[in-house]
Design a protein around this motif. Structure first.
Motif, PDB file in Angstrom:
ATOM      1  N   SER A 248       0.850  -1.194   0.000  1.00 28.28           N
ATOM      2  CA  SER A 248       0.000   0.000   0.000  1.00 28.28           C
ATOM      3  C   SER A 248       0.883   1.240   0.000  1.00 28.28           C
ATOM      4  N   ILE A 249       1.003   1.867  -1.164  1.00 32.75           N
ATOM      5  CA  ILE A 249       1.875   3.032  -1.326  1.00 32.75           C
ATOM      6  C   ILE A 249       1.002   4.260  -1.561  1.00 32.75           C
ATOM      7  N   PRO A 250       0.808   5.095  -0.552  1.00 36.19           N
ATOM      8  CA  PRO A 250       0.016   6.320  -0.766  1.00 36.19           C
ATOM      9  C   PRO A 250       0.655   7.180  -1.858  1.00 36.19           C
ATOM     10  N   GLU A 251      -0.163   7.589  -2.790  1.00 35.31           N
ATOM     11  CA  GLU A 251       0.391   8.319  -3.919  1.00 35.31           C
ATOM     12  C   GLU A 251       0.911   9.699  -3.528  1.00 35.31           C
TER      13      GLU A 251
ATOM     14  N   ASN B  35      -5.497   1.708  -6.579  1.00 30.06           N
ATOM     15  CA  ASN B  35      -6.818   1.786  -5.979  1.00 30.06           C
ATOM     16  C   ASN B  35      -7.228   3.260  -5.995  1.00 30.06           C
TER      17      ASN B  35
ATOM     18  N   THR C  58      -8.721   4.789  -2.549  1.00 29.64           N
ATOM     19  CA  THR C  58      -7.775   5.106  -1.472  1.00 29.64           C
ATOM     20  C   THR C  58      -6.552   5.862  -1.964  1.00 29.64           C
ATOM     21  N   GLN C  59      -6.448   6.022  -3.300  1.00 28.09           N
ATOM     22  CA  GLN C  59      -5.293   6.694  -3.913  1.00 28.09           C
ATOM     23  C   GLN C  59      -3.979   6.059  -3.457  1.00 28.09           C
ATOM     24  N   THR C  60      -3.939   4.752  -3.601  1.00 27.23           N
ATOM     25  CA  THR C  60      -2.731   3.997  -3.269  1.00 27.23           C
ATOM     26  C   THR C  60      -2.340   3.114  -4.449  1.00 27.23           C
TER      27      THR C  60
ATOM     28  N   ASP D 199       0.789   5.060   8.778  1.00 26.01           N
ATOM     29  CA  ASP D 199       0.691   4.837   7.326  1.00 26.01           C
ATOM     30  C   ASP D 199       2.065   4.790   6.668  1.00 26.01           C
TER      31      ASP D 199
ATOM     32  N   HIS E 210       6.892   1.694   5.195  1.00 27.31           N
ATOM     33  CA  HIS E 210       7.878   2.083   4.185  1.00 27.31           C
ATOM     34  C   HIS E 210       9.246   2.335   4.817  1.00 27.31           C
TER      35      HIS E 210
END
Length: 753
Positions: free
Chosen positions: A317-320, A358, A361-363, A417, A421
């Motif tokens: 899950s990489i938040p943009e 996605n 969720t912008q991930t 979150d 990472h």
């Protein structure tokens, strides 16, 4: 078109054109096969396809190596008896589509075998499309034309299945798509976007992957083998191509599963595994791909740098916003700095199924093996640059707090979150060690780890079972901070600070490595080398030599030791010998160290500036021995090497400019000497840290101007050098006229002399 040119005997059904047969190693995927059968197979085949008026279409989508073509092949082999005609078309290039449609036209008797029409790809394509729209069974071309005049004479319709394999550019299918009819179309594609009915193919579960591995390697089902097979399946992320390739590698190398797990942890062996070619009876069905080629990362036009950074982050899950918020601060060539450029790069990666997204969720998410392959394609310097870029992006959005009472919970959610990472970066930092020439990057990484390390009790329950940063890892970051502080002090001519911080760093490493081998960890050797440099700049020559020797011994104990790993302590030891007038000994160790680097990196080595340091040091030794032309040759090599690796404005480049300028003065090339000295002073700039180097440069520039007859300028330069010298050595009260080159040389750090 004459009847003679196209009439053929009645076509025999079933007519199945398949480039390969059943894969005997196919495993699992029962639910997926059922989904495809429900979508494409006639519910009542005995009633004939004429009962169905619409095309049935279904797409299998997913990343390369997921087994899309294998699943399509298995479906066809299981169900081909339900279809009068089955046609497999390679859809990755227009030329292949045209060739395969021509083959279909020949098989159906739509053109004569040796007729001119058979080579007309437009004609054969259109006739196949017409047949698919109205698939009369058991008639020649002439009779089919006649039947159109009298629909009452039409015979039964053939049921058909058309497979478009590898349709990663869906737009290619537009002119090859059937005009209508009631057949079934199966598509395999990496692009998940344009299909109305599709199956996004997922990796095997750990258990299914283990079962596939046991079947493919023909290993016994002992409890140990089953546990190891599950471990391998998890490490490979359940990717079918990876499991196939590694199974062949295990078999060909005669490895046990536990042997493979150990080998997989080593970068060099992992790279060989990824490049291992899948072969055997079903190689054609796999398109000859291996893990290093299947995703075709080298063909990326816009998304390569973005993918490289993504390969350093947690894959799930990489938040943009991480990738875009501070993109303009990233010093990485071709990384998308604007939202528009990011959108283009992201679209390319998603349409290639290299990453998934996605929108809600912008991930983003990515398979771990895609990350592995992306990282393995990087050189050592590219790896570090990309790692630093990922650190910068995470650090820029990490909610640091001032050094106050840190009990506020306001930042916990955001930290949670980002925390996975940071854990990922920690894991990926292992291939490299602190870099004296990248103190800023080391510091930013250490700062991020230190702040995240203060929150394990908060983040542990939020990390989804992930490992948290332990007390030992915080100690490791603290040690790295002392290392970095020591490097800064060394580079900025602060000898006492350098000795203190490198001493603490070395003590911490001795404690950590007490009683255990280093494995692949270089830090103990690095700590001895750095302490040696600190001793040297404090003019503790013998203690410095001893540290360099200890560094070399410690590095020899690292797993898979290579001679080039000890280049820095070797060149430092060589310079220590030179400074204490042991030139022969210095020349032996420096020449040997240089030869190892040239053998490993080539004669035109640009891997780092270290080869330049060997040239510089050997040039110094040759000068002391009186071999001035050889000395000049090595100093010129050092200058060229520093310019190629560090650039014109680095202080090491400035140092060697001064050495070459000395040769020019000796050879009466005064104008050239003045130019080199001016270049050195520009490189040092107004930075306080390089006061000793600037004092030396001004002193030599005064001598050069005096030789040119510019006496007033020479006097000004002399006074400038004297003022700087007094700030460095306030206890030396000799007048400026009594000072010589050696006095100024002794003020600079030993490797700059």
């Amino acid at each position: 078109m004459s009847d003679a040119s196209t009439d053929r005997s009645e076509v025999r059904f079933p007519c199945h054109l398949m480039p390969f047969g059943r894969n005997r190693s196919f495993f699992g995927r029962k639910k997926e096969l059922t989904d495809i059968e429900n979508a494409l197979c006639p519910a009542r085949p005995e009633e004939g396809p004429e009962e169905y008026s619409l095309l049935r279409t279904f797409a299998i989508t997913g990343a390369g190596g997921m087994g899309k073509s294998q699943l399509a092949t298995e479906f066809v082999c299981n169900n081909k008896s339900l279809f009068d005609a089955v046609f497999w078309v390679h859809a990755d290039e227009q030329s292949k589509l045209s060739e395969d449609f021509s083959s279909i036209a020949l098989a159906l008797g739509l053109v004569g075998q040796d007729s001119p029409e058979a080579t007309d790809h437009v004609l054969t394509r259109e006739r196949v499309k017409m047949w698919l729209a109205h698939p009369l069974k058991g008639q020649s071309t002439k009779n089919r034309r006649d039947s159109r005049r009298d629909s009452n004479e039409e015979g039964p319709l053939a049921s058909w299945l058309l497979v478009y394999d590898g349709a990663d550019r869906p737009e290619l299918l537009n002119v090859f798509w059937p005009l209508g009819g009631s057949g079934s179309i199966l598509i395999t594609s990496r692009d998940p976007l344009p299909w109305t009915a599709s199956l996004d193919l997922k990796p095997f579960s750990p258990e299914d992957g283990a079962g596939f591995l046991l079947k493919t390697t023909k290993r016994g089902a002992s409890k140990e083998d089953e546990e190891d097979a599950i471990t391998i399946s998890k490490r490979l992320g359940g990717l079918p191509l990876a499991l196939t390739q590694m199974a062949r590698f295990i078999t060909n190398s005669n490895l046990t599963f536990s042997d493979f797990i150990r080998a997989y942890n080593e970068r060099e062996k992992k790279e060989a595994m990824f490049k291992f070619q899948v072969d055997g009876p079903n190689a054609q069905a796999n398109y000859g791909h291996n893990l290093a080629s299947v995703w075709a990362l080298e063909n990326l036009r816009e998304g390569k740098a973005l993918l490289d950074v993504i390969s350093m982050l947690d894959p799930d899950s990489i938040p943009e916003h991480i990738l875009t918020s501070f993109a303009d601060t990233v010093n990485l060539k071709e990384y998308p700095k604007s939202i528009k450029a990011y959108s283009v790069a992201r679209t390319e990666l998603i349409q290639s199924s290299i990453v998934g997204g996605n929108a809600r969720t912008q991930t983003l998410f990515i398979h771990r093996l895609v990350q592995d392959v992306a990282r393995l394609r990087m050189s050592r310097s590219q790896y570090r640059e990309t790692f630093d870029a990922a650190v910068r992006l995470i650090s820029s959005v990490w909610p640091y707090q001032p050094f106050t009472w840190r009990h506020s919970i306001s930042r916990w959610s955001k930290c949670a979150d980002l925390y996975p990472h940071i854990i990922r970066l920690r894991e990926l930092s292992k291939p490299f060690s602190p870099d004296p020439d990248n103190v800023a990057g080391d510091f930013e990484y250490a700062k991020l780890l230190m702040d995240a390390g203060c929150m394990p009790q908060v983040l542990a329950p939020r990390a989804g079972g992930r490992n948290v940063i332990s007390e030992q890892e915080v100690d490791a970051v603290l040690a790295e901070l002392h290392h970095n502080r020591g490097c800064i002090a060394t580079e900025t001519n602060c000898p006492k600070d350098a000795l203190r911080h490198h001493g603490i760093f070395n003590t911490m490493m001795l404690k950590e490595f007490e009683g255990r081998p280093p494995g692949i960890d270089w830090r103990l050797g690095i700590s001895w080398n750095q302490l040696g440099t600190a001793k040297m700049i404090n003019e503790l020559w013998e203690e410095g030599e001893d540290c360099f020797r200890r560094a070399i011994l410690a590095m020899h104990k690292v797993d898979n030791f290579k001679q080039v790993w000890i280049s820095l302590p070797v060149v430092n030891l060589g310079q220590a010998y030179w400074l204490t007038n042991r030139c022969e000994k210095a020349l032996i160790i420096l020449t040997e160290g240089l030869s190892y680097r040239q053998a490993h990196f080539g004669m035109d080595d640009k891997e780092s500036f270290i080869t330049g340091r060997f040239f510089h040091a050997i040039g110094n030794v040759k000068a002391t021995q009186g071999h001035m032309e050889e000395s000049l040759d090595f100093h010129r090599k050092a200058l060229l090497h520093y310019k190629n690796t560090l650039g014109n404005n680095h202080h090491r480049t400035a140092d060697i400019c001064i050495k070459v300028a000395e040769h020019c003065i000796r050879k009466d090339q005064i104008d050239t000497a003045l130019t080199l000295l001016d270049q050195a002073l520009r490189a040092y700039g107004d930075r306080e840290a390089y006061k000793p180097e600037k004092a030396r440069a001004h002193f030599k520039r005064a001598k050069t101007l005096r030789l040119l007859g510019r006496k007033d300028e020479a006097e000004d330069e002399l006074q400038t050098s004297w003022k700087l010298y007094q700030e460095i050595r306030p206890k030396d009260t000799r007048p400026v006229r009594d000072l010589i080159d050696d006095d100024f040389d002794k003020t600079v750090v030993f490797w700059s002399r």
